[in-house]
Scaffold this motif. Structure first.
Motif, PDB file in Angstrom:
ATOM      1  N   GLU A   1       2.690  -2.115 -18.678  1.00 48.76           N
ATOM      2  CA  GLU A   1       2.970  -2.933 -17.507  1.00 48.76           C
ATOM      3  C   GLU A   1       3.204  -2.023 -16.312  1.00 48.76           C
ATOM      4  OE1 GLU A   1       6.269  -5.582 -17.944  1.00 48.76           O
ATOM      5  OE2 GLU A   1       5.777  -6.629 -16.086  1.00 48.76           O
ATOM      6  N   VAL A   2       2.477  -2.286 -15.252  1.00 55.93           N
ATOM      7  CA  VAL A   2       2.624  -1.542 -14.004  1.00 55.93           C
ATOM      8  C   VAL A   2       3.151  -2.539 -12.986  1.00 55.93           C
ATOM      9  CG1 VAL A   2       1.331  -0.366 -12.180  1.00 55.93           C
ATOM     10  CG2 VAL A   2       0.754   0.074 -14.563  1.00 55.93           C
ATOM     11  N   ARG A   3       4.272  -2.214 -12.373  1.00 53.41           N
ATOM     12  CA  ARG A   3       4.933  -3.189 -11.500  1.00 53.41           C
ATOM     13  C   ARG A   3       5.219  -2.597 -10.120  1.00 53.41           C
ATOM     14  NH1 ARG A   3      10.292  -5.389 -14.202  1.00 53.41           N
ATOM     15  NH2 ARG A   3       9.117  -6.122 -16.002  1.00 53.41           N
ATOM     16  N   GLY A   4       4.587  -3.125  -9.112  1.00 58.25           N
ATOM     17  CA  GLY A   4       4.892  -2.755  -7.724  1.00 58.25           C
ATOM     18  C   GLY A   4       4.734  -1.279  -7.412  1.00 58.25           C
ATOM     19  N   LEU A   5       3.700  -0.672  -7.990  1.00 62.07           N
ATOM     20  CA  LEU A   5       3.529   0.775  -7.854  1.00 62.07           C
ATOM     21  C   LEU A   5       2.939   1.154  -6.490  1.00 62.07           C
ATOM     22  CD1 LEU A   5       4.016   2.919 -10.165  1.00 62.07           C
ATOM     23  CD2 LEU A   5       1.541   3.129 -10.231  1.00 62.07           C
ATOM     24  N   SER A   6       3.628   2.063  -5.793  1.00 57.76           N
ATOM     25  CA  SER A   6       3.099   2.585  -4.536  1.00 57.76           C
ATOM     26  C   SER A   6       3.171   4.098  -4.555  1.00 57.76           C
ATOM     27  CB  SER A   6       3.919   2.067  -3.341  1.00 57.76           C
ATOM     28  OG  SER A   6       3.735   0.668  -3.217  1.00 57.76           O
ATOM     29  N   LYS A   7       2.124   4.715  -4.010  1.00 54.93           N
ATOM     30  CA  LYS A   7       2.076   6.172  -3.985  1.00 54.93           C
ATOM     31  C   LYS A   7       1.304   6.644  -2.762  1.00 54.93           C
ATOM     32  CE  LYS A   7       2.213  10.449  -5.409  1.00 54.93           C
ATOM     33  NZ  LYS A   7       3.496  11.171  -5.299  1.00 54.93           N
ATOM     34  N   SER A   8       1.907   7.567  -2.012  1.00 55.33           N
ATOM     35  CA  SER A   8       1.202   8.180  -0.886  1.00 55.33           C
ATOM     36  C   SER A   8       0.882   9.619  -1.240  1.00 55.33           C
ATOM     37  CB  SER A   8       2.089   8.189   0.364  1.00 55.33           C
ATOM     38  OG  SER A   8       2.371   6.878   0.746  1.00 55.33           O
ATOM     39  N   ILE A   9      -0.240  10.100  -0.725  1.00 54.09           N
ATOM     40  CA  ILE A   9      -0.565  11.519  -0.863  1.00 54.09           C
ATOM     41  C   ILE A   9      -0.783  12.070   0.540  1.00 54.09           C
ATOM     42  CG2 ILE A   9      -2.193  13.210  -1.799  1.00 54.09           C
ATOM     43  CD1 ILE A   9      -2.671  11.324  -4.140  1.00 54.09           C
ATOM     44  N   ASP A  10      -0.076  13.121   0.873  1.00 54.21           N
ATOM     45  CA  ASP A  10      -0.121  13.714   2.225  1.00 54.21           C
ATOM     46  C   ASP A  10       0.134  12.660   3.301  1.00 54.21           C
ATOM     47  OD1 ASP A  10      -0.670  16.117   1.068  1.00 54.21           O
ATOM     48  OD2 ASP A  10      -2.829  16.065   1.466  1.00 54.21           O
ATOM     49  N   GLY A  11       1.083  11.797   3.062  1.00 52.92           N
ATOM     50  CA  GLY A  11       1.448  10.787   4.049  1.00 52.92           C
ATOM     51  C   GLY A  11       0.468   9.615   4.140  1.00 52.92           C
ATOM     52  N   HIS A  12      -0.567   9.647   3.317  1.00 57.19           N
ATOM     53  CA  HIS A  12      -1.587   8.595   3.355  1.00 57.19           C
ATOM     54  C   HIS A  12      -1.381   7.672   2.151  1.00 57.19           C
ATOM     55  CE1 HIS A  12      -5.625   6.858   3.545  1.00 57.19           C
ATOM     56  NE2 HIS A  12      -5.805   7.224   2.291  1.00 57.19           N
ATOM     57  N   PRO A  13      -1.121   6.369   2.397  1.00 58.75           N
ATOM     58  CA  PRO A  13      -0.871   5.493   1.248  1.00 58.75           C
ATOM     59  C   PRO A  13      -2.129   5.320   0.395  1.00 58.75           C
ATOM     60  CG  PRO A  13      -0.753   4.252   3.322  1.00 58.75           C
ATOM     61  CD  PRO A  13      -1.065   5.666   3.680  1.00 58.75           C
ATOM     62  N   VAL A  14      -2.035   5.643  -0.879  1.00 61.13           N
ATOM     63  CA  VAL A  14      -3.190   5.598  -1.778  1.00 61.13           C
ATOM     64  C   VAL A  14      -3.082   4.419  -2.738  1.00 61.13           C
ATOM     65  CG1 VAL A  14      -4.412   6.843  -3.595  1.00 61.13           C
ATOM     66  CG2 VAL A  14      -3.611   8.079  -1.588  1.00 61.13           C
ATOM     67  N   LEU A  15      -1.854   4.149  -3.222  1.00 60.55           N
ATOM     68  CA  LEU A  15      -1.623   2.961  -4.046  1.00 60.55           C
ATOM     69  C   LEU A  15      -0.621   2.078  -3.314  1.00 60.55           C
ATOM     70  CD1 LEU A  15      -1.245   4.511  -7.621  1.00 60.55           C
ATOM     71  CD2 LEU A  15      -3.271   3.421  -6.625  1.00 60.55           C
ATOM     72  N   LYS A  16      -0.937   0.774  -3.242  1.00 54.14           N
ATOM     73  CA  LYS A  16      -0.098  -0.138  -2.473  1.00 54.14           C
ATOM     74  C   LYS A  16       0.322  -1.314  -3.343  1.00 54.14           C
ATOM     75  CE  LYS A  16      -3.094   1.194   1.331  1.00 54.14           C
ATOM     76  NZ  LYS A  16      -4.305   0.794   2.060  1.00 54.14           N
ATOM     77  N   ASP A  17       1.521  -1.246  -3.859  1.00 53.71           N
ATOM     78  CA  ASP A  17       2.096  -2.373  -4.590  1.00 53.71           C
ATOM     79  C   ASP A  17       1.191  -2.849  -5.736  1.00 53.71           C
ATOM     80  OD1 ASP A  17       4.028  -4.240  -5.133  1.00 53.71           O
ATOM     81  OD2 ASP A  17       3.307  -5.696  -3.656  1.00 53.71           O
ATOM     82  N   VAL A  18       0.789  -1.914  -6.572  1.00 55.06           N
ATOM     83  CA  VAL A  18      -0.132  -2.246  -7.678  1.00 55.06           C
ATOM     84  C   VAL A  18       0.645  -2.830  -8.857  1.00 55.06           C
ATOM     85  CG1 VAL A  18      -1.687  -1.250  -9.412  1.00 55.06           C
ATOM     86  CG2 VAL A  18      -1.831  -0.515  -7.022  1.00 55.06           C
ATOM     87  N   THR A  19       0.236  -4.016  -9.288  1.00 55.39           N
ATOM     88  CA  THR A  19       0.887  -4.703 -10.405  1.00 55.39           C
ATOM     89  C   THR A  19      -0.170  -5.253 -11.363  1.00 55.39           C
ATOM     90  OG1 THR A  19       2.807  -5.340  -9.083  1.00 55.39           O
ATOM     91  CG2 THR A  19       2.350  -6.698 -11.011  1.00 55.39           C
TER      92      THR A  19
END
Ligand SMILES: Nc1ncnc2c1ncn2[C@@H]1O[C@H](COP(=O)(O)OP(=O)(O)OP(=O)(O)O)[C@@H](O)[C@H]1O
Ligand SMILES: [Mg+2]
Length: 295
Positions: free
Chosen positions: A5-23
């Motif tokens: 289960e992946v819930r609300g996953l967000s990740k930025s790389i070098d200040g650039h959002p790459v994953l946005k609230d992935v569920t």
């Protein structure tokens, strides 16, 4: 309870959002494809699940356990990469058993398990070869056996078939799929290729620009408005069919409209149920990809 289960996953790389609230979630034994264009965030998601990257927000559960604090090797994940990443100086058997040695599994238990895996991926008799002495498809099966050998809770494949040539790919994908189904391991398959996604999974999770934009069966995708999905779906149709044998012994299926089209499925028998994706080409309709167990 989902196995992954992946819930609300967000990740930025070098200040650039790459994953946005992935569920999303995968049920036990489910086979799903993460599908999306290049740069959509698939590998980043994969690396977060593995624990190679730390997300800024969100949680990942494997078998109900939140794994945020667990190192990669304790997450119970088997991995197959595009490049297979086999150890060139190790034999097939030693490649497959690598994870067992790392876990200090006793030699006799390990060799029994390796032998089971060799059976599973049909590489008996090739255990003493080195990766350079194998075909691309065989290497792929060694990589799969190595990932499955330690009994992972989930299996991740990242563009695992990308380096195989087109003629071989369909067959290898089907073989790998049937091995995974027999093992009943929960599997997430990552690809930018819609055909591969369809060949592999009955559920697709579309990741575009870091967001999950759609999730469901290929049939539900056909009704979706996302341009990436539409672009592809207008070229195909899906059908459940029963294989028939022509007078010349050539297998074919009959579509709803009555059109008969040949199928090129190895060793297929009359009466076998298949789920097919038919590509609408300029010429006659042609089957390019299929799933044998129409489930
Ligand atoms: N180490 C990094 N440094 C900077 N930017 C990165 C890094 N890794 C990924 N990115 C950026 O994050 C975005 C998503 O990359 P990611 O590798 O997750 O995409 P992908 O969906 O796997 O693409 P592909 O299908 O080409 O493998 C891209 O815009 C990429 O340029
Ligand atoms: Mg990638």
């Amino acid at each position: 309870m989902p196995t992954l289960e992946v819930r609300g996953l967000s990740k930025s790389i070098d200040g650039h959002p790459v994953l946005k609230d992935v569920t999303f979630g995968l049920q036990d034994g489910e086979l799903a494809a993460i599908l999306g264009p290049s740069g959509g965030g698939k590998t980043t998601l994969f690396r977060c699940i593995l624990g190679e990257l730390t997300p800024e927000a969100g949680e990942i559960f494997i078998d109900g356990q939140e794994v945020g604090q667990l190192p990669t090797e304790r997450r119970g994940i088997g991995v197959v990469y595009q490049s297979f990443a086999l150890f060139p100086h190790l034999s097939v058997a030693d490649n497959i058993g690598y994870g067992l040695r790392a876990r200090r599994v006793p030699a006799d238990t390990a060799s029994e398990r390796i032998s089971e895996m060799l059976d599973l991926v049909h590489l008996q008799g090739k255990e003493n070869r080195f990766p350079r002495e194998l075909s691309g498809g065989e290497r792929q099966r060694v990589a799969l056996a190595r990932a499955l050998c330690v009994g992972p809770k989930i299996l991740l494949l990242d563009e695992a078939f990308g380096s195989l040539d087109a003629t071989m790919r369909t067959q290898v994908v089907q073989e790998v799929r049937s091995i995974i189904r027999r093992q009943k391991v929960t599997t997430l398959f990552i690809t930018h290729d819609q055909e591969e996604a369809f060949m592999f999974a009955r559920r697709m999770i579309v990741l575009n620009d870091g967001r999950v934009v759609a999730s469901g069966s290929p049939e539900t995708m056909m009704k979706h408005s996302d341009p990436f999905i539409q672009d592809f779906m207008k070229m195909v149709l899906f059908a459940d069919a029963i294989v028939q044998m022509g007078p010349d012994g050539a297998p074919y299926i009959t579509l709803d409209g009555g059109a008969k089209i040949p199928v090129h499925i190895p060793d297929v028998r009359g009466g076998e149920k298949v789920h097919v994706m038919v590509k609408k080409g300029a010429e006659a309709e042609r089957i390019e990809v299929w799933q044998r167990d129409a489930k």
